[in-house]
Design an enzyme around this catalytic site. Structure first.
Site, PDB file in Angstrom:
ATOM      1  N   THR B  17      18.329  14.189  92.153  1.00 14.68           N
ATOM      2  CA  THR B  17      18.021  15.627  92.190  1.00 14.68           C
ATOM      3  C   THR B  17      17.303  16.123  90.938  1.00 14.68           C
ATOM      4  O   THR B  17      16.826  17.247  90.909  1.00 14.68           O
ATOM      5  CB  THR B  17      19.318  16.451  92.389  1.00 14.68           C
ATOM      6  OG1 THR B  17      20.239  16.078  91.371  1.00 14.68           O
ATOM      7  CG2 THR B  17      19.929  16.194  93.748  1.00 14.68           C
ATOM      8  N   GLY B  18      17.208  15.279  89.888  1.00 14.04           N
ATOM      9  CA  GLY B  18      16.452  15.669  88.698  1.00 14.04           C
ATOM     10  C   GLY B  18      14.959  15.657  88.990  1.00 14.04           C
ATOM     11  O   GLY B  18      14.536  15.174  90.045  1.00 14.04           O
ATOM     12  N   GLN B  20      12.460  13.947  87.625  1.00 10.20           N
ATOM     13  CA  GLN B  20      11.955  12.570  87.729  1.00 10.20           C
ATOM     14  C   GLN B  20      12.424  11.929  89.028  1.00 10.20           C
ATOM     15  O   GLN B  20      11.653  11.299  89.733  1.00 10.20           O
ATOM     16  CB  GLN B  20      12.490  11.740  86.552  1.00 10.20           C
ATOM     17  CG  GLN B  20      11.928  12.130  85.209  1.00 10.20           C
ATOM     18  CD  GLN B  20      10.690  11.335  84.868  1.00 10.20           C
ATOM     19  OE1 GLN B  20      10.628  10.135  85.100  1.00 10.20           O
ATOM     20  NE2 GLN B  20       9.690  11.999  84.347  1.00 10.20           N
ATOM     21  N   LYS B  43      25.968  17.647  94.068  1.00 10.34           N
ATOM     22  CA  LYS B  43      24.999  18.128  95.054  1.00 10.34           C
ATOM     23  C   LYS B  43      25.069  17.349  96.360  1.00 10.34           C
ATOM     24  O   LYS B  43      24.096  17.302  97.124  1.00 10.34           O
ATOM     25  CB  LYS B  43      23.592  18.090  94.455  1.00 10.34           C
ATOM     26  CG  LYS B  43      23.482  19.081  93.293  1.00 10.34           C
ATOM     27  CD  LYS B  43      22.121  19.142  92.681  1.00 10.34           C
ATOM     28  CE  LYS B  43      22.138  20.189  91.562  1.00 10.34           C
ATOM     29  NZ  LYS B  43      20.960  20.114  90.707  1.00 10.34           N
ATOM     30  N   GLU B  98      15.196   5.252  78.858  1.00 12.73           N
ATOM     31  CA  GLU B  98      14.950   4.721  77.529  1.00 12.73           C
ATOM     32  C   GLU B  98      16.050   5.254  76.620  1.00 12.73           C
ATOM     33  O   GLU B  98      16.690   6.256  76.942  1.00 12.73           O
ATOM     34  CB  GLU B  98      13.566   5.194  77.040  1.00 12.73           C
ATOM     35  CG  GLU B  98      13.140   4.549  75.741  1.00 12.73           C
ATOM     36  CD  GLU B  98      11.737   4.962  75.293  1.00 12.73           C
ATOM     37  OE1 GLU B  98      11.107   5.768  75.987  1.00 12.73           O
ATOM     38  OE2 GLU B  98      11.296   4.468  74.239  1.00 12.73           O
ATOM     39  N   TYR B 160      -0.280  -1.773  84.061  1.00  9.14           N
ATOM     40  CA  TYR B 160      -1.032  -1.049  85.105  1.00  9.14           C
ATOM     41  C   TYR B 160      -2.505  -1.388  84.965  1.00  9.14           C
ATOM     42  O   TYR B 160      -3.205  -1.650  85.925  1.00  9.14           O
ATOM     43  CB  TYR B 160      -0.891   0.480  84.979  1.00  9.14           C
ATOM     44  CG  TYR B 160       0.517   1.050  84.977  1.00  9.14           C
ATOM     45  CD1 TYR B 160       1.604   0.302  85.402  1.00  9.14           C
ATOM     46  CD2 TYR B 160       0.730   2.362  84.565  1.00  9.14           C
ATOM     47  CE1 TYR B 160       2.881   0.844  85.393  1.00  9.14           C
ATOM     48  CE2 TYR B 160       2.006   2.914  84.559  1.00  9.14           C
ATOM     49  CZ  TYR B 160       3.080   2.150  84.955  1.00  9.14           C
ATOM     50  OH  TYR B 160       4.331   2.694  84.934  1.00  9.14           O
ATOM     51  N   GLU B 210       4.281  -8.854  74.237  1.00 12.74           N
ATOM     52  CA  GLU B 210       3.926  -8.130  73.016  1.00 12.74           C
ATOM     53  C   GLU B 210       4.707  -8.718  71.852  1.00 12.74           C
ATOM     54  O   GLU B 210       5.582  -9.560  72.033  1.00 12.74           O
ATOM     55  CB  GLU B 210       4.197  -6.629  73.173  1.00 12.74           C
ATOM     56  CG  GLU B 210       5.644  -6.270  73.446  1.00 12.74           C
ATOM     57  CD  GLU B 210       5.833  -4.833  73.962  1.00 12.74           C
ATOM     58  OE1 GLU B 210       4.946  -4.322  74.670  1.00 12.74           O
ATOM     59  OE2 GLU B 210       6.873  -4.239  73.671  1.00 12.74           O
ATOM     60  N   HIS B 248       8.170   0.619  71.426  1.00 13.38           N
ATOM     61  CA  HIS B 248       9.315  -0.019  72.067  1.00 13.38           C
ATOM     62  C   HIS B 248      10.326  -0.462  71.012  1.00 13.38           C
ATOM     63  O   HIS B 248       9.943  -0.958  69.954  1.00 13.38           O
ATOM     64  CB  HIS B 248       8.866  -1.264  72.844  1.00 13.38           C
ATOM     65  CG  HIS B 248       8.127  -0.935  74.105  1.00 13.38           C
ATOM     66  ND1 HIS B 248       7.156  -1.764  74.612  1.00 13.38           N
ATOM     67  CD2 HIS B 248       8.216   0.107  74.946  1.00 13.38           C
ATOM     68  CE1 HIS B 248       6.683  -1.232  75.735  1.00 13.38           C
ATOM     69  NE2 HIS B 248       7.306  -0.092  75.952  1.00 13.38           N
TER      70      HIS B 248
END
Lengths: 373, 290
Positions: B17-18, B20, B43, B98, B160, B210, B248
């Protein structure tokens, strides 16, 4: 975040680890009074850099008057860029032997790792592996006394000293868990009083930044530069570098990749900036503004629109251009979500936008240095 | 074929429901993913994009038949939510947040290990299997297409970029796995390599790594011993200074550990083709599939 030695010892003492009972002082007078209680002492600068002893940050004093004099020398001195504003008055110890013990987070094993050695008092990196005991802790079970006893035996402690060691290690682990540490280290763990007592002679305690929200009791020590603090306050990841082309990209990997590509073509990046995925117009504009304030030779913006919408990035850039003006060359590379619109918006404002990362990187190097590198 | 998630994966969204949670539920549905429910204790009974909201994870499993969960709960609530999912019998758990404290991530990993649950993340963009219309993540839908390449990456946007170039070169993907940028993660390079190596549909593997840690070095060791499929890598952070955390949590060179060169050397010695620039990956994959 690193804690000062005195705070590290305080955390340990709270959990039953003997630390010698030092007193933290902010003036020479306080140091004098502390030395009166403690007797012959060491006056230790409270700074977060290694090697402070060699740099003159630790001095011995045998009387309260000497402690006052040494404290007035150390307080206010500059140690590797940090001004000393506190000293720890610690009792002088007669040390028979030095041990090493620490608890860290082992990312590969996904568990806390205990390291212990009978070869303490030096940097653990310089101790041969076969002289270090390594032991993981099952984090859902916790550290049990048997495991501490096993480690004690392996570093040559028996009888009452082994019992003391169990208490030290258990206390360290409890403090490690309670304060979300990423490192708790005692080096040296000193054997004193004619070989009858273990004391933490120095302590390091690093609390994980991501857990600080649970520990408002710790004073925040921000080690960044002014610019780094400013951009971090916007909520973005930023690292200042020593080049002259400012860089903004979205995503940490993309930002790193952008620095690499820029360097590949002879550019010198001035910073790492992850403008985030899906940030709004305002934070992007603020970040862009902060970059502009560093007076770079050029600015390179590299966006792969996924969650980030290219048109919103363009809006942020145009907003800064209209309100403050952009007086250095700006090169934008933009592909992904709403990229056609984003590039059109930039073009209408007289900013050229590219689709190929390499082509854009070459263009910004040329714009900054006036020649192809 | 694909790894970890496929057309039979039944997804529940924790934190549906947030903002995001809502947005990405819509995106996952648009990709064709079977999103069978969401969870929010306060909810329950509502719907998000037609997906029912349950009060607890056990309800989502019992009534919605969920077998996988994607979590959009903010970091302070991540441990509780992860334990709830694992306790309810979820077998694939994708942790998007995160800044989860590392000690809590370790607890989640240990609990998951004890209950046979695969964790992906935290701090990941998730997973996607284009040929199976299965997505548990926050990546853009349009940059992938079905095909023979398995991708495993530490970072989102950079992967991506690479996936998009591959797709544009008609090199589609079996599954793309986002490992996450944290120091402690559920599924790492070696785990992903093992999965792709055993997947018949995957003909080539792309690693997007990385600086920081020793994951790429361990992957190189694994490749040398077990992987006979071509592997191509791109590694970010060549220009990064030592001792600085590059966005990161895990992207930091500590002492002489985690350097770009150490990773390139290890991977090259294992026969991996390492691209110097991101857009060279597609060309190297194409060559390796000839």
């Amino acid at each position: 975040m690193k804690l000062y030695e005195y705070l590290a010892k305080q955390m340990l003492a709270e959990h039953g680890v003997p630390t010698g009972g030092g007193i933290v002082c902010e003036t020479p007078e306080q140091a004098e009074a502390a030395a009166r209680k403690i007797g012959p002492c060491a006056v230790k600068a409270q700074v977060l850099v290694g090697g402070r002893g060699k740099a003159g940050g630790i001095k011995l004093a045998n009387t309260p008057a000497e402690a006052k004099a040494r404290a007035s020398e150390i307080l206010g001195m500059n140690l590797k860029g940090y001004t000393v504003d506190k000293v720890l008055i610690d009792p002088q110890l007669t040390i028979e032997k030095e041990f090493y013990v620490s608890i860290t987070l082992d990312g590969m094993a996904k568990l806390p790792l205990i390291m212990a050695s009978a070869a303490g008092g030096v940097e653990i990196e310089s101790v041969p592996h076969d002289q270090i005991v390594f032991a993981h802790v099952d984090i859902t079970t916790g550290l049990l006394p048997f495991q501490c006893r096993e480690i004690a035996r392996k570093i040559g402690l028996t009888g009452d000293l082994a019992k003391q060691f169990v208490k030290v290690l258990t206390g360290m682990y409890n403090a490690f868990r309670k304060y979300d540490a990423e490192l708790v280290e005692i080096n040296p763990l000193a054997l004193t009083d004619n070989g009858t007592r273990l004391v933490a002679a120095d302590g390091r305690f690093n609390v994980e930044d991501d857990a600080l929200f649970r520990h408002p009791e710790f004073p925040t020590v921000d080690e960044g530069t002014e610019l780094e603090k400013k951009v971090k306050a916007i909520g973005l990841a930023f690292v200042q570098l020593d080049g002259d082309i400012a860089v903004m990209a979205n995503g940490a990997g993309m930002a790193m990749g952008t620095l690499d590509v820029l360097s590949h073509y002879g550019g010198r990046p001035a910073n790492f900036l992850d403008a985030g995925g899906g940030s709004g117009v305002e934070p992007t504009a603020q970040a862009f503004d902060a970059l502009l304030a560093t007076s770079p030779k050029a600015i390179f913006v590299n966006i792969f629109g996924g969650i980030t919408r290219c048109d919103l990035v363009s809006e942020a850039i145009i907003q800064v251009k209209q309100s403050k003006g952009i007086n250095v060359p700006l090169v934008v590379r933009m592909v992904g979500t709403n990229d056609v619109r984003g590039r059109e918006m930039l073009a209408e404002s007289g900013i050229e936008a590219y689709t190929e990362m390499g082509e854009a990187a070459r263009a910004v190097v040329k714009a900054a240095y006036g020649k192809e590198a | 074929m694909a790894v970890i998630i496929n057309k039979d994966t039944r997804v529940v969204v924790q934190g549906i429901t947030g903002s995001q949670g809502q947005f990405h539920t819509g995106q996952m549905l648009a990709f064709g993913t079977q999103v069978v429910g969401g969870v929010n204790f306060d909810k329950a009974g509502q719907e998000v994009h037609g997906v029912p909201v349950y009060a607890t994870m056990s309800e989502a499993v019992e009534r919605g038949g969920a077998n996988a969960s994607i979590m959009f709960v903010p970091a302070p609530g991540a441990k509780d939510a992860a334990y709830e999912a694992i306790h309810a019998g979820i077998k694939v758990l994708v942790l998007i947040p995160e800044h989860v404290p590392t000690q809590e991530t370790m607890e989640i990993m240990q609990y998951a290990r004890q209950h046979g649950c695969r964790v992906v993340g935290p701090n990941t963009f998730g997973l996607i299997s284009p040929g199976e219309n299965a997505k548990m993540g926050i990546m853009p839908n349009h940059i992938y297409k079905p095909g023979p390449v398995g991708i495993v990456a530490r970072s989102g946007t950079l992967s991506y970029e690479i996936a998009f170039t591959l797709s544009n070169n008609n090199l589609g993907q079996t599954t793309v796995i986002g490992m996450g940028g944290d120091r402690v993660i559920g599924t790492n390079f070696v785990d992903a390599l093992e999965l792709f190596n055993a997947d018949d549909a995957t003909e080539a593997i792309v690693m997007v790594g990385e600086i920081g840690g020793i994951q790429e070095e361990l992957a190189a060791e694994y490749i040398k011993q077990h992987v006979r499929k071509p592997v191509v890598a791109y590694l970010a952070g060549k220009a990064a200074p030592a001792g600085k955390r590059m966005g990161h949590a895990g992207a930091i060179i500590e002492g002489n550990r985690g350097t770009y060169q150490s990773k390139v050397d290890a991977l090259s010695a294992a026969g991996v083709k390492v691209a110097a620039l991101p857009w060279e990956v597609a060309e190297l994959v194409k060559e390796s599939l000839k």
